[in-house]
Design an enzyme around this catalytic site. Sequence first.
Site, PDB file in Angstrom:
ATOM      1  N   LYS A   1       0.769  -1.299   0.260  1.00 16.98           N
ATOM      2  CA  LYS A   1       0.172   0.048   0.128  1.00 16.98           C
ATOM      3  C   LYS A   1       0.767   1.347  -0.018  1.00 16.98           C
ATOM      4  O   LYS A   1       0.496   2.141  -0.547  1.00 16.98           O
ATOM      5  CB  LYS A   1      -0.942   0.041   1.249  1.00 16.98           C
TER       6      LYS A   1
ATOM      7  N   GLU B   1      -4.419   7.636   8.231  1.00 17.32           N
ATOM      8  CA  GLU B   1      -5.163   8.280   6.998  1.00 17.32           C
ATOM      9  C   GLU B   1      -6.137   9.298   7.436  1.00 17.32           C
ATOM     10  O   GLU B   1      -6.856   8.872   8.221  1.00 17.32           O
ATOM     11  CB  GLU B   1      -5.591   7.248   6.076  1.00 17.32           C
TER      12      GLU B   1
ATOM     13  N   ARG C   1      -5.907  -6.857 -11.466  1.00 16.27           N
ATOM     14  CA  ARG C   1      -6.734  -8.173 -11.846  1.00 16.27           C
ATOM     15  C   ARG C   1      -7.934  -7.693 -12.557  1.00 16.27           C
ATOM     16  O   ARG C   1      -8.394  -6.657 -12.552  1.00 16.27           O
ATOM     17  CB  ARG C   1      -6.778  -9.073 -11.030  1.00 16.27           C
TER      18      ARG C   1
END
Lengths: 79, 449
Positions: free
Chosen positions: B118, B201, B293
């Site tokens: 991340k 965050e 994906r």
Amino acid sequence: MSTVDAQLPGVFYRRPSPDEDPFIEPGSVVRPGQTLGLIEVMKTFNEVKADRACRVSKILLDDGDEVDVGQTMFEVDEP
Amino acid sequence: MTGLRRVLVANRGEIAVRIIRACHAADIEAVAVYSDADEHARWVQMADDAVHIGRSAARKSYLDPDALLKAARSTDVDAVHPGYGFLSENAAFARAIDEADLVFIGPPPAVLEQMGDKAAARRAAEAAGVPVVPGSGPITDPADAPRAALELGFPLLLKAAAGGGGRGIRPVRDAEELLDVLPGAQAEARSAFRDATIYLERAVPNARHVEVQVLADAQGNVVHLFERDCSVQRRRQKLLEEAPAPALRETTRQTITSAAVRLAEHVGYRNAGTVEFLVDSDENFYFIEMNARVQVEHPITEAITGVDVVAEQLRIAGGAPLTLDQDSIECRGAAIELRINAEDPARAFAPTPGDVTALQLPGGPGVRVDTGISQGDRISPFYDSLIAKLICWGTDRQQAYARARQALAEFHVEGVASTVALHRRLTSNAELADGPVHTMWLEQVLADD
């Protein structure tokens, strides 16, 4: 001697995560509500808890074994 | 012409069916894999060849890289399609496929590594000029957390650095709560992800989840296929998705889609991929992560663009350049996808494995059902709970919703509990119809029940 049988089908785990110690070992004395293992059902983890105080004499499944409803997971004795 | 001759479909369920269909339509042979539980499954019957890869537990079959590599070698395939979930974003698996001189139908392993971390993904976004949610760097010493929190300002989200898929996230309202939850969060991160590193965050209040579908080829061409709104979530699991995002300003649409393309270009992306953003009520947007994906909700993008995303994955993997340029891709109408899961909404969405004793699927104009299940199949406890995806397209959002309501009225499943009744309620909900809603909306609706 009595047994603890699976209420859910899925995958059985003895540990909270791969690098942690098992919840219990053969011979462990457990209190009511103590976690004995996990059953993963469709990616959700369900705790298997002791319904009474007892001594776990035998653990019949290994980490990652498949388990079906009614299958015996543990043999237990009175403490 | 795709350049591929024979593909191993290293997955199960509806996405295996979807990939086999795309292979056959492109004149490519498809080889299925199956565990003990899936021996008689639909995709096994559809494939040109099928290989048994192990026990029912996913770790002993679909998550076993060696079993899949062995299956690939023994069936003379030239490529492996990983689908979604399982090993689809596993860089080591992708590398092992490369080293076996086979084509991994996905991005290069180094890009998978970068997007799987991340913090690295955030840095890549910043370097590409894509806005990210203000956050701290990785925190290993809990003593550093309070100062980082004060610099960012509350409310915050405390996240596991190695987390993903919505796991390992805790909301924090103030300094006191931060100190309360910090030790537990670190222990949980260590236990779940084998890494106690956390980061903070800033919380984006009333945010929508908007994500952009991109396609990128080996020649460096990147296009976007517009965006999806996936704000209807429960415990950060998506339940209903729409394309395009309702009531998004055209200028926002343009800037968010070009940001996604910029990130894909910057990291040297290849394959189909999705760049996820949070969008606040002023339509400021922030990068969250990239899914490297094909995704569960790709069909609604196919519905509004007419582009076959899996067929494009096969072409790109075979070395062909994209046949689409950005100007040729149009957004037409609106589409909605409903995930019909074997879960009981009345019992906190408890999973309900069991035998599907009756299954009646809807049809009609604009209605598509993607499923790996047939009547008489067992919904196994070993995999996810998806029974089917119901995708409804209309010339506008109202028609898409009307068709969804009709399709749900026809949808009938017996033997296991399902989310059908919940979807009937949601597709008749005035607030959702007026849209947009934020990511906590569904949990509030359920809490009011």
